[in-house]
Design an enzyme around this catalytic site. Structure first.
Site, mmCIF file in Angstrom:
data_model
loop_
_atom_site.group_PDB
_atom_site.id
_atom_site.type_symbol
_atom_site.label_atom_id
_atom_site.label_comp_id
_atom_site.label_asym_id
_atom_site.label_seq_id
_atom_site.Cartn_x
_atom_site.Cartn_y
_atom_site.Cartn_z
ATOM 1 C CE1 TYR A 29 -20.490 -31.148 -45.295
ATOM 2 C CE2 TYR A 29 -21.235 -31.846 -43.130
ATOM 3 C CZ TYR A 29 -21.475 -31.222 -44.338
ATOM 4 O OH TYR A 29 -22.693 -30.654 -44.566
ATOM 5 C CD GLU A 59 -22.209 -28.620 -47.442
ATOM 6 O OE1 GLU A 59 -22.669 -29.741 -47.222
ATOM 7 O OE2 GLU A 59 -22.336 -28.026 -48.528
#
Length: 396
Positions: free
Chosen positions: A118, A206
């Site tokens: 991530y 993101e």
């Protein structure tokens, strides 16, 4: 402004960021041709069919499917296009899917184990610096990782005057547990990603997952990107990517009339000039026993037309039980606003909810007189505490 996944990836490609290969499809009949083209490009006979909506959690809602044949690609495209996709971020009403991204498969045999990471780029408003937040445990359950194992969430603060430094890139790759070719590829990717973040005036990028393939490539497999609305004048190409079908119709209508509007879940609509006064008005509503139904700033030069459009937008919310108009007459005279309110009330026709008007500033006395003599179902106030008392009265 929010971008679709495929739009964000197109921007990242321009900065040399490696992204998974994909083709956008808005008709299921074109899905097989797209899948064949991707197989020719990549040599991979597995595909992901991904709903393109402005929301995360698509996989959990059935908006992402892995296809192992051309027939499955078409079948999944038919299932997803047109569906009302409900995810934790859409609310129970969901979002209609109008297009899908047919994308290369990322799991294939190789010399090492694949891994999902991530990474998020955003502004840390407390420090005034950009920040990279990342975790070696990416994937659909990143929220649980943050809650249950916060030690697996890392951050790098970046001084915007010098940009991301080489030692920071190496530290990120090390914390991901990478080595060899994968380590080098990650170190190359991060500065390019940061450049895309800064040059496009993004408020957030993101990436989940940021993926290490079995042959040690690093790929952006999914991305969400948000661009600062105030900077869009510098990026007409990005402004052209806006998808108003993904936005709340009330927000779109408000924007067309120059109104700053945010819909909330309360029962008292508010119409104010100035963001600070709007926040104070929302506080007054709560202290009076109500809940704000919206944030609506008509601007310092509110005129009759703008007031009328603001009325119309507020009244489209069936939860609104009262409307509080709180205007400070600095740039604009209160008596002109009062005349605008009366005209708007008459033009709209029957309004069943009580309206409280508090006008303060230039010609406030004349404005109160105009409201009181209008013969309309409008309550006028001069002091803020009077307006608060009237809110309590009409709600009870």
């Amino acid at each position: 402004m929010n971008l679709h996944e495929y739009q964000g990836k197109d921007l990242l490609r321009k900065y040399g960021v490696p992204v998974a290969e994909g083709i956008l499809v808005d008709d299921p009949a074109n899905a097989i041709a797209a899948a064949r083209e991707l197989k020719e490009r990549t040599g991979i006979g597995i595909w992901a069919v991904k709903a393109q909506v402005h929301a995360g959690g698509r996989g959990k809602g059935g908006g992402v499917k892995i296809a192992k044949s051309l027939e499955e690609v078409e079948s999944f495209a038919r299932q997803i296009i047109g569906m009302q996709l409900v995810t934790p971020q859409t609310g129970p009403q969901g979002k209609k899917v109008r297009k899908v991204l047919i994308e290369q498969g990322i799991y294939y045999p190789g010399e090492s184990e694949p891994a999902e990471f991530y990474m998020g780029l955003l502004l840390n408003r407390q420090t005034g610096r950009n920040m990279i937040m990342y975790s070696p445990r990416g994937g659909m359950n990143i929220e649980e990782v943050a809650e249950e194992t916060p030690d697996q969430i890392f951050t790098e603060e970046i001084d915007p005057r010098v940009g991301v430094q080489a030692f920071q890139c190496r530290r990120i790759a090390f914390n991901f547990g990478l080595s060899g070719e994968a380590f080098k590829n990650m170190v190359k990717l991060i500065p390019r990603l940061y450049e895309a973040f800064v040059r496009n005036d993004a408020t957030m990028i993101e990436i989940n997952p940021l993926f290490k393939t079995s042959d040690n490539k690093i790929l952006v497999v999914d991305t969400k990107m948000t661009i600062d609305d105030n900077a869009l004048f510098r990026h007409p190409d990005i402004a052209g990517m806006r998808d108003i079908l993904e936005e709340d119709p009330m927000d779109v209508e408000a924007g067309e009339h120059g109104l700053n509007f945010v819909k909330l879940d309360g029962n008292v609509g508010c119409m104010v000039n100035g963001a600070g006064l709007a926040m104070a008005t929302m506080d007054i509503i709560k202290l009076s026993g109500g809940e704000p139904a919206n944030f609506l700033d008509v601007g310092g030069s509110a005129n009759a037309k703008r007031v009328e459009e603001a009325f119309r937008i507020i009244l489209k919310d069936p939860n609104v039980k009262a409307i509080l108009i709180n205007i400070f007459g600095g740039i604009v005279r209160c008596d002109r606003v009062a005349n605008g309110i009366v005209d708007a009330y008459k033009n709209i026709g029957k309004i069943d909810v009580p309206i409280i008007v508090r006008l303060q500033g230039t010609n406030a006395g004349e404005a109160k007189e105009i409201i009181d003599q209008s013969g309309l179902k409008v309550h006028s106030a001069i002091l803020l505490k009077e307006a608060a008392a009237l809110v309590t009265e009409v709600l009870n």
